[in-house]
Design a protein around this motif. Structure first.
Motif, mmCIF file in Angstrom:
data_model
loop_
_atom_site.group_PDB
_atom_site.id
_atom_site.type_symbol
_atom_site.label_atom_id
_atom_site.label_comp_id
_atom_site.label_asym_id
_atom_site.label_seq_id
_atom_site.Cartn_x
_atom_site.Cartn_y
_atom_site.Cartn_z
ATOM 1 N N TRP A 7 32.723 30.697 47.734
ATOM 2 C CA TRP A 7 34.065 30.983 47.216
ATOM 3 C C TRP A 7 34.627 29.741 46.520
ATOM 4 C CZ3 TRP A 7 37.035 35.222 46.599
ATOM 5 C CH2 TRP A 7 36.647 36.377 47.272
ATOM 6 N N MET A 8 35.254 29.979 45.372
ATOM 7 C CA MET A 8 36.037 28.933 44.721
ATOM 8 C C MET A 8 37.486 29.129 45.128
ATOM 9 S SD MET A 8 36.361 27.941 40.680
ATOM 10 C CE MET A 8 36.998 29.536 40.184
ATOM 11 N N MET A 9 38.104 28.033 45.613
ATOM 12 C CA MET A 9 39.467 28.137 46.121
ATOM 13 C C MET A 9 40.363 27.150 45.391
ATOM 14 S SD MET A 9 38.988 28.793 50.188
ATOM 15 C CE MET A 9 38.241 27.219 50.526
ATOM 16 N N SER A 10 41.562 27.620 45.125
ATOM 17 C CA SER A 10 42.574 26.775 44.495
ATOM 18 C C SER A 10 43.908 27.094 45.145
ATOM 19 C CB SER A 10 42.633 27.047 42.986
ATOM 20 O OG SER A 10 43.673 26.307 42.393
ATOM 21 N N ASN A 11 44.626 26.056 45.524
ATOM 22 C CA ASN A 11 45.923 26.229 46.170
ATOM 23 C C ASN A 11 45.787 27.078 47.428
ATOM 24 O OD1 ASN A 11 48.677 25.766 46.387
ATOM 25 N ND2 ASN A 11 49.225 27.586 45.174
ATOM 26 N N ILE B 240 39.703 32.548 44.756
ATOM 27 C CA ILE B 240 39.778 32.926 43.341
ATOM 28 C C ILE B 240 38.578 33.762 42.925
ATOM 29 C CG2 ILE B 240 40.023 32.075 40.984
ATOM 30 C CD1 ILE B 240 42.402 31.457 42.788
ATOM 31 N N ALA B 241 37.381 33.217 43.108
ATOM 32 C CA ALA B 241 36.166 33.901 42.650
ATOM 33 C C ALA B 241 35.054 33.607 43.644
ATOM 34 C CB ALA B 241 35.790 33.430 41.247
ATOM 35 N N LYS C 278 32.334 35.339 40.116
ATOM 36 C CA LYS C 278 33.063 36.442 39.495
ATOM 37 C C LYS C 278 34.274 36.806 40.340
ATOM 38 C CE LYS C 278 29.759 39.660 41.567
ATOM 39 N NZ LYS C 278 28.741 40.700 41.299
ATOM 40 N N LEU C 279 35.169 37.550 39.727
ATOM 41 C CA LEU C 279 36.373 37.972 40.433
ATOM 42 C C LEU C 279 36.030 39.053 41.440
ATOM 43 C CD1 LEU C 279 38.838 38.145 37.411
ATOM 44 C CD2 LEU C 279 38.825 36.435 39.217
ATOM 45 N N PRO C 280 36.744 39.128 42.549
ATOM 46 C CA PRO C 280 36.414 40.129 43.573
ATOM 47 C C PRO C 280 36.899 41.526 43.200
ATOM 48 C CG PRO C 280 38.284 38.809 44.278
ATOM 49 C CD PRO C 280 37.804 38.215 42.989
ATOM 50 N N GLN D 126 34.094 32.913 35.700
ATOM 51 C CA GLN D 126 35.087 32.176 36.481
ATOM 52 C C GLN D 126 34.631 30.751 36.759
ATOM 53 O OE1 GLN D 126 38.165 33.612 37.210
ATOM 54 N NE2 GLN D 126 37.276 35.069 35.745
ATOM 55 N N ALA D 127 33.333 30.605 36.989
ATOM 56 C CA ALA D 127 32.764 29.270 37.177
ATOM 57 C C ALA D 127 31.252 29.392 37.167
ATOM 58 C CB ALA D 127 33.234 28.639 38.486
ATOM 59 N N LYS D 128 30.610 28.336 36.686
ATOM 60 C CA LYS D 128 29.152 28.257 36.706
ATOM 61 C C LYS D 128 28.763 27.075 37.583
ATOM 62 C CE LYS D 128 25.213 27.181 33.692
ATOM 63 N NZ LYS D 128 25.014 25.806 34.096
#
Length: 1711
Positions: free
Chosen positions: A650-654, A658-659, A690-692, A705-707
């Motif tokens: 998981w990519m997390m922000s705040n 996120i993705a 990718k987005l959930p 979303q991110a590589k």
């Protein structure tokens, strides 16, 4: 390997894997397959045409591909088509059956048939669904037969049949056709078969076509046992079985309520309770079972089992297990798991029943954080990919076959829920040493968890979407609930004392310690670190960020505890690797120099040398064998019993998720054996986040979303010393407490050679795009220039990325280079650039010590498929090379050429060694002759511009296309340099502009021709039969322009098989009984042709495995002339009639996305018609020496004129089949509408009521002017009494292509020439005139007619008849000879081709509102006659045959051996009051009864009674035609066609109660057994062995007399004889009936004699004295006499006793 809970021997597993490995060795010997088979796996194919192109001869491969593509694309539009034909052998007496068809919650019913156990329905149902495929495949199709259902009562269930939709879709052509479903009673499993339903079931998805198999005769279909509705391999007699699903416990459940409610409860109750009330629900085969609810428990224990009773093998593949949260308002799903029964069983000789576990089932769904309105709740229901671990459930599945003969068996199939013992109390299988161990130790052994270690290293984080914002970003890795810091476990598990993942220490965040075994041992209880340190992103470009992971790479490590089931995953990994090796074998050979398009070319070229059919069949068989191996491997590799959950990144922000990316745990699982290690374990892998949930679909999901470049390792904690072995060399560990050296880095230069793209997505309203490409590599990004208004941009641009720093050892980078991401955008003047598509590539790497030269360098251009979501969005032609910069710097690199075009500025072109090698002076010729069909009324002065590789030509301006849309100059040409490699040819762009005043030009529409291969002229072969269609230069043959309505939609080509509703005639004329010519009509020829087609299809299927349409010389029905009945569109048989003219759709407007269900048809604004030819200059002398060669015309020497021409169009509409229901009652009221240009013909007044298979039999004449009016639309509408009529479907035919085609599609060539009768010649030109014209146009010698019935054309001699009969007798003619040549015109050298024969074509009906789904089919043909030619004769009469009126006279003479039902009140004797009832099927309301033969003591009855049944009959279809209103509310009568069946029943009459049914017989009047001569010879075998006995037809015999048995079924469902009837059947026509009328019963005229019945057959209350005489006196007269004698004796004795005292007194007294 096996995947059940039952342990298998190790030797068995080893041998099986060894056998799979031998497949590789086997395939390496298949030389022909090596280059062919992997081609279809090299990339994903998204349209069926590409699949067919690459694997044309492997139907098994294609079916699997279609299924996988459908599941991948998630096609939402599906419909199920079910036809209930009839039912047989229903159990019950005198039934009134109704069939209920149920799919999911939708139910539909047939009509009710009275008093029959063999009802005939032939009713058609359509169920529309818009759901994802996996949801659709789990739906249950349920067929039920109900007795006596009406408005007041639900009726009695006779039997049911169940099957899931997935089983139907997995069948060939996705259907069952004319199969018999076995009915069983769900309330009594001991009862056996309850009857059969004959039905058709088809599942149609978007783009699927129904191909109906041809049946030779109805006898084969009546063989019930041979045509059961069961998949192949399923036994006919299935057994009942119990399916035990044991639910033990669950762990790791999330919160399902808010903490506020928990605090309130705590305040009132005083205890802190878990916020979930779970229970388990299991669904299987349409039934549902639930466990009890465990209140307030995150780790509930149930120890319950749910028992299903179902037939085995079941026809439902999956079992749905769901944990749900009980709520007072609405229960919601926590997680869902599907158990595929095929994966936990083996149907082989050494197989086993479905067996699973006890095993943990991991459940995934939405994130664990509770929200009142969960936007991802669908994921918890099993819809879509789960984005988080939800829970795991311990369960087991077992199956027990039932002995239904056992007396204690429970006969109901209701779901049972029972308690079971705790799993810790059950002895584990194969652990005999546990028997003496106490329960505590045993529980520990069974539940023992092993400590696993998960390591992850983030080497790179790029392409982070800038929409996230500039807040700090971190990455979290979780496995199960371990590592989940935000919404993990709600409370720690008491079972595990280990530290969990919520505790991370900041100083451990940089890199892992433990570089040696000693340190690993010392620090074995390190605290897990699951999250990288937060870091601010750095801007890459206007769309993306990246994180500065340079010298130091953040790492995470997690300890977790799971049951050690690695062996299962190891086996799965081994099979996956075998399958991967199978796929990748010789893949490098396939990729050599050509891109994905080259695969097709390679395949075709390899097949060309196969001159023998045997070699082609060998290749096909080996391809199929390989495909079967691969399919089986992939199936076995999917392990159903995963103990270790998947890993989530998981990519997390705040502090928000996120993705994500989901990685199967088996892919990263470590083993000391390389073959068992996961494919991504210990390797650097590119991961795209990718987005959930639903956010990941549609435009929002297209953005990356991110590589991540991610290194993952999962293994036992004791194997932890090996976790860094797979990292690239040059990486070294840094302890947190000390500073160590950085990583080894290499500096490279990336050169991206961006040459061109084609077939890009249209992103602008003009139908074009302004594309540019953005190339991402590592943390670098560059863009190409923007090219305006094109879908096929040629950038010819080199992008150079200098000083790209990559970490790791150079040699490892060479073997596995990082991925390059190329995104293509559309530049908009206002707003942000719009995303078009994305593709991925790997560069070719050159190290500094390598030589830059062949074979690897310079790299060759390749085509890369561009994707937009799940859809293709074009192709990119590019090459990428990564050059290492050594110590000498950039000077050592291959030199770069400077900018060559000053106008383009400092843009570097693609170097000469890489750009395509051009071959000079290709000639492009075009002819513009026929219309440009535009749908804009404002277009006035159009012009066509054609461009290729920077060169082009413009057509002349059409001054007023509404009056004359033709071009005045037909042929234009231009010269252009093209690459020698055909695969690298640039696209051809066709644009239509409207020239306005003041020099303005408006783009109307455009078309891009991506492949020029079909237009390339090849030098004609000397032996070629036809060279006129070749060429290499491009001649553009312009056509004309005309306007159509905007609502016009292009016709969709599809190769369809026609569904035949007409049954083959039986019991008809013998071949020597040819009927009179006067009774033959067009329908005779039509039905004879259909039977010929069926016979030929069956012959070819049995000999070649394919279906071909051929003529046959066998004559049926006395018809000596046949026509061609095509089961598809005529265009598909003749190459769309593009032999001289090609049609190009013109597009305008923004393209729709597949997610929005939009089609390119909506963007079509017109069509350009022209002929293109491409050839090298100079032309060969052989061509230029031809007489009359005009160099200005190029390859188009004999083109027709393009002046407007008036044509009489005659449209024949025969019938429609399988129409989509348009009314609420499941029927339609269809009628035909013909539209051509501005002319429209509606046949509304002749609509056919309530029919889905109407026979129209109409012809329509319309005058039209080509090319302005050339698109014929044939529509079928549904008539409505109120409101507007609804369009059912329509088909479109381009008449212009047909009119000018060399195949002469104006009027079909008949197989015989006749001047009168049903086969009269239709064409105004006679065969001899047509032949002379063809020879003249083709500059062919002939025809020369000679004596003896010979004709010579181009050195070919043909023979034929020379006599013809007309009204004046026999005379000589040349027409037969000329027609023989025309029917063999394809044999004429150079100009020959197969001319269109007399035919009927079958076209699909499509509805624009339901794109891609066929709404039915229509049989029709079109004739066209130029108005400047002699007028044609009248249209052929194809009006539907009127049914012939017949009268069936049935005389019931006698009955015998009728069972006796009544008991006499006085005597107790058995007797019956017999009468016979009869009717024709479909006319139950007109049933007739004989009089009653009372008091039959022997079962004998005498009647001499006549039934008279008038009916209308269609001889060709063998059906009775009945017209009646369905109900009192019906507006008009409905016509039904049903088989002619006579039903006779025998009854016992009762005075005060309902009559008793005794038995019945049903006779099919077309084929029924001949009656026995005597009652003794009549037996039950006449019914049982009906198929073996010779049959007769009443329509041939006319009069039949004999004995037939009455039958009924007893309590044991056995057929028993209940009587015999002597009957006489006499069939007369209506005319004969009028001449010799008869009366009903024994009435006048022609009365029958009264039966000679015994005196006992009378009624007691009418003749009581006679009744006493016969019933008492005859039976008891001796008893009566004895009683009377005894009474007299007693009287005398009484008198004696009375008188003796007085007499004695007198005597004594002497009186």
């Amino acid at each position: 390997t096996t995947f059940s809970g039952t342990p298998r021997p190790k030797e068995h597993r080893k041998n099986k894997l060894l056998n799979l490995t031998r497949i590789i060795c086997f395939l390496q010997n298949l030389d022909r397959v090596n280059g062919l088979f992997p081609a279809h796996f090299q990339r994903r194919y998204d349209n069926q045409s590409e699949v067919d192109e690459i694997l044309p001869s492997s139907p098994a491969c294609l079916d699997m591909l279609r299924l996988s593509l459908l599941i991948h694309s998630g096609t939402p539009g599906n419909l199920r088509i079910i036809t209930v034909v009839e039912a047989r052998q229903l159990i019950g007496l005198n039934m009134d059956p109704v069939v209920c068809v149920e799919i999911g919650d939708d139910k539909k019913y047939t009509s009710m048939k009275e008093s029959t156990n063999c009802p005939y329905y032939n009713e058609y149902f359509v169920f529309d669904f818009h759901v994802p495929p996996h949801v659709m495949f789990d739906k249950i199709i349920k067929l039920s037969v109900i007795h006596s259902k009406n408005l007041l009562r639900s009726g009695t269930l006779v039997g049911t049949f169940k099957m899931d939709v997935g089983t139907v879709y997995s069948q060939p052509e996705h259907q069952f056709y004319h199969k018999w479903a076995i009915l069983s009673d769900p309330d009594d499993i001991t009862a056996g078969c309850k009857g059969y339903i004959k039905c058709d079931i088809a599942v149609v998805g978007k783009g699927d076509n129904i191909k109906t198999p041809h049946k030779a005769n109805e006898t084969d279909e009546d063989d019930i046992e041979g045509n059961l509705l069961l998949p192949e391999g399923i036994p006919a007699e299935r057994q009942w079985a119990r399916f035990y699903v044991k639910i033990y416990r669950a762990e790791g459940l999330p919160k399902m309520n808010t903490s506020i409610m928990a605090n309130v409860k705590k305040a009132f109750i005083g205890e802190n309770r878990d916020l979930v009330d779970p229970y388990v629900q299991v669904q299987f085969a349409g039934q549902k079972g639930k466990t009890s609810v465990q209140k307030s428990s995150y780790e509930p224990i149930w120890n319950e089992q749910i028992v299903f009773t179902e037939l085995f093998p079941p026809l439902c593949k999956r079992m749905k297990v769901q944990i749900r949260d009980s709520d007072k308002v609405n229960d919601v799903a926590i997680g869902t798991h599907f158990v595929d029964l095929r994966k936990i069983s083996n149907d082989g000789d050494k197989g086993f029943l479905p067996t699973m576990g006890p095993a943990w089932a991991n459940m995934y769904g939405s994130t664990r954080q509770y929200t009142l309105m969960d936007e991802h709740q669908d994921l918890n229901e099993g819809l879509g990919e789960g984005v988080s671990f939800r829970a795991r459930l311990l369960l087991s599945v077992a199956v027990e076959i039932l002995d239904t003969t056992a007396p204690e068996i429970m006969s109901s199939t209701e779901v049972q829920v029972e308690g079971v013992s705790n799993i810790s109390e059950v002895r584990r299988p194969n652990l005999q040493d546990l028997t003496m161990i106490n329960k505590t130790v045993k529980d520990k052994l069974i539940r023992e968890d092993n400590e696993f270690f998960l390591f992850g290293s983030f080497l790179e984080a790029t392409m982070i979407d800038r929409k996230i914002g500039d807040k700090t970003i971190s990455f979290e890795i979780t496995i199960g609930n371990y590592g989940n810091q935000i919404d993990g476990v709600s409370k720690p598990s008491s079972a595990k004392k280990k530290k969990k993942d919520g505790e991370n220490e900041e100083e451990e965040n940089e890199l892992i310690q433990n570089s040696s075994e000693d340190e690993a041992d010392e620090e074995s209880d390190l605290v897990s670190v699951s999250c990288t340190p937060p870091m601010k992103p750095v801007i890459t470009d206007r769309n993306y960020f990246h994180l500065p992971y340079f010298a130091k790479k953040p790492c995470v490590y997690i300890k977790s505890w799971w049951q050690d089931q690695r062996r299962r995953l190891y086996n799965s990994n081994m099979m996956d690797k075998i399958a991967d090796k199978l796929v990748s074998m010789h893949l490098s050979f396939q990729r050599a120099k050509v891109g994905s398009r080259g695969l097709t070319l390679t395949f075709c070229r390899r097949l060309q040398p196969c001159e023998q059919l045997r070699e082609a069949v060998l290749i096909r068989d080996k391809l199929k064998l390989v495909q079967n191996f691969l399919q089986k491997l992939r199936f076995l590799a999917d392990e159903p019993q995963h103990s270790i959950p998947d890993v989530f990144v998981w990519m997390m922000s705040n502090n928000k998720r996120i993705a994500y990316a989901r990685i199967p745990s088996k892919d990263i699982l470590y083993s000391i054996v390389d073959e068992e290690t996961g494919k991504d374990c210990g390797k650097v892998k590119a991961v795209f986040l990718k987005l959930p949930g639903k956010k990941g679909f549609g435009p929002a999901g297209w953005t990356v979303q991110a590589k991540l470049e991610l290194y993952l390792w999962l293994g036992l904690n004791k194997q932890r010393k090996d976790f860094l072995n797979g990292l690239p060399n040059g990486f070294e560990e840094i302890k947190a407490a000390q500073a160590g050296p950085g990583l080894q880095s290499q500096v490279f230069q990336l050169r991206a050679h961006m040459y061109q793209a084609r077939s890009l997505f249209a992103a602008d309203s003009s139908g074009l795009s302004d594309p540019f490409a953005r190339v991402f590599f590592s943390t670098h990004s560059q863009v190409t220039e923007v090219l305006s208004e094109t879908l096929c941009p040629t950038w010819d641009q080199l992008l150079v990325f200098d000083d790209v720093e990559l970490f790791g050892e150079a040699s490892e980078l060479r073997d596995d280079p990082p991925i390059i991401v190329v995104e293509i955008y559309d530049q908009d003047t206002v707003g942000k650039a719009e995303f078009i598509g994305r593709t991925f590539a790997k560069p070719t790497i050159k190290m500094c010590d390598e030589h830059y030269g062949p074979p690897r360098f310079p790299p060759q251009l390749e085509y890369y498929q561009v994707y937009r979501g799940n859809c293709t969005a074009g192709e990119l032609l590019a090459a990428f090379e990564l050059l290492q910069i050594g110590q000498g710097g950039r000077a050592d690199l291959p030199p770069l050429e400077g900018p060559t075009d000053s106008e383009r500025g400092p843009i570097l072109p693609v170097p000469l060694g890489i750009r395509p090698v051009l071959s000079p002076l290709f000639h492009f010729s075009s002819r513009d002759s026929l219309p440009l069909l535009l749908f804009f009324s404002l277009v006035d002065r159009p012009r066509v511009d054609i461009e290729c590789a920077g060169r082009g030509v413009q057509s002349v301006l059409i001054q007023n296309y509404k009056k004359n849309p033709n071009f005045s100059i037909l042929v234009k040409w231009f010269e252009v340099d093209l690459p020698e490699n055909e695969l690298l040819h640039p696209p051809l762009n066709i644009r239509v502009v409207d020239c306005r005043a003041f020099g303005r030009y408006i783009l109307v529409g455009s078309h891009a021709v991506t492949s020029l291969r079909r237009f390339i002229y090849s030098t004609p072969d000397k032996t070629s039969t036809n060279w006129a269609t070749a060429g290499e230069g491009l001649y553009l043959y312009f056509c004309d322009i005309s306007l159509l309505a905007r609502s016009s939609v292009t016709e969709e080509e599809s190769d369809k098989e026609k569904k035949k509703k007409k049954k083959k005639k039986k019991g008809g004329m013998d071949e020597d009984d040819e009927p009179d010519e006067r009774v033959l009509d067009w329908w005779s020829k039509y039905f004879a042709s259909i039977e010929t087609l069926k016979e030929v299809c069956l012959f070819y299927m049995s000999h070649t495995g394919t279906i071909k349409n051929q003529h046959t010389c066998r004559y049926k029905h006395g018809v000596s002339v046949h026509m061609q009945v095509y089961n598809k569109e005529l265009e598909s048989e003749y190459g769309n009639f593009e032999d001289w003219l090609h049609t190009f759709n013109l597009y305008r407007g923004k393209a729709g996305d597949d997610d929005e269900h939009a089609l390119d048809d909506d963007r079509i604004v017109g069509r350009f018609k022209g002929s293109l030819c491409m050839y090298k200059l100079p032309l060969s002398e052989e061509i230029t020496r031809e007489a009359g060669f005009d160099p200005n015309m190029g390859m188009f020497q004999s083109i027709p004129h393009n002046d407007p021409i008036n044509v009489l169009v005659r449209v024949y509409v025969v019938r429609a089949t399988d129409l989509h229901p348009a009314d609420i009652n499941g029927k339609a009221d269809p009628y035909v509408v013909i539209k051509l240009g501005k002319s429209e013909v509606k046949d509304k007044e002749n609509y056919i009521s309530k029919q889905l298979n109407p026979v129209f039999g109409k012809s329509f004449d319309i005058e039209a002017t080509f090319p302005m009016e050339s698109m014929l639309t044939v529509s079928v509408y549904d008539w409505d009494l109120v409101g507007t009529d609804d369009l059912i479907g329509e088909t479109k035919i381009d008449l212009e292509n047909r009119f000018y085609s060399k195949y002469r599609a104006t009027c079909g060539i008949s197989s015989n020439y006749s001047v009168h009768g049903y086969n009269v010649w239709r064409d105004p030109m006679k065969p001899s005139q047509i032949l002379a014209k063809l020879c003249k146009e083709g500059k062919t010698d002939g025809p020369h007619y000679g004596p003896g019935g010979k004709v010579k054309v181009a050195n070919r001699i043909f023979m034929g008849r020379t006599e013809i009969e007309d009204e004046n007798g026999t005379k000589q003619t040349e027409e037969h000879l000329a027609l023989t040549v025309l029917n063999h015109w394809e044999e004429i050298p150079r100009v020959g081709c197969k001319l269109v024969p007399e035919h009927v074509e079958t076209r699909p009906l499509l509805n624009p509102d339901k794109p891609g789904i066929e709404q039915g089919r229509i049989e029709m043909w079109v004739d066209m006659f130029p108005m400047d030619m002699p007028a044609p004769g009248p249209a052929i009469d194809i009006s539907p045959r009127k049914p012939k009126r017949y009268e069936l006279r049935v005389i019931i003479w006698n009955t015998d051996e009728v069972i006796l039902e009544d008991d006499d009140y006085f005597t107790g004797e058995k007797s019956s009051d017999i009468f016979v009832r009869g009717w024709l099927k479909g006319q139950q309301e007109d049933k007739q009864d004989t009089d009653v033969h009372y008091h039959s003591l022997t079962g004998e009855g005498n009647f001499n009674w006549r039934f008279v049944f008038p009916f209308d009959y269609l001889m060709a279809e063998e059906k009775i035609v009945i017209s009646k209103k369905e109900s009192m509310f019906s507006w008009d009568e409905t016509e039904y066609k049903i088989p002619p069946r006579l039903t006779l029943q025998v009854w016992d009459a009762d005075h005060f109660s309902a009559d008793d049914f005794l038995g019945a017989i049903e006779l099919d009047l077309n084929r029924f057994p001949r009656g026995a001569k005597t009652a003794k010879q009549c037996s039950l075998d006449m019914i049982r062995n009906e198929h073996e006995l010779p049959t007769i037809s009443i329509f041939k015999q006319k009069r039949v007399k004999g004995w037939w048995p009455f039958v009924a079924r007893d309590e044991n469902d056995e057929m028993e004889l209940t009587g015999k009837v002597e009957a006489e059947l006499h069939l007369v026509t209506a005319e004969e009936a009028e001449k010799s009328p008869v009366g009903l019963g024994r009435n006048e005229p022609d009365p029958l004699e009264k039966p000679n019945r015994p005196d006992t057959s009378l009624m007691w209350f009418l003749s009581p004295l006679k009744s006493i005489r016969y019933f008492i006196w005859h039976n008891y007269r001796w008893l009566i006499l004895k009683v009377l004698g005894l009474i007299l004796l007693l009287l005398m004795l009484g008198l004696f006793l009375y008188s003796i005292p007085g007499y004695l007194v007198k005597k004594i007294l002497g009186a």
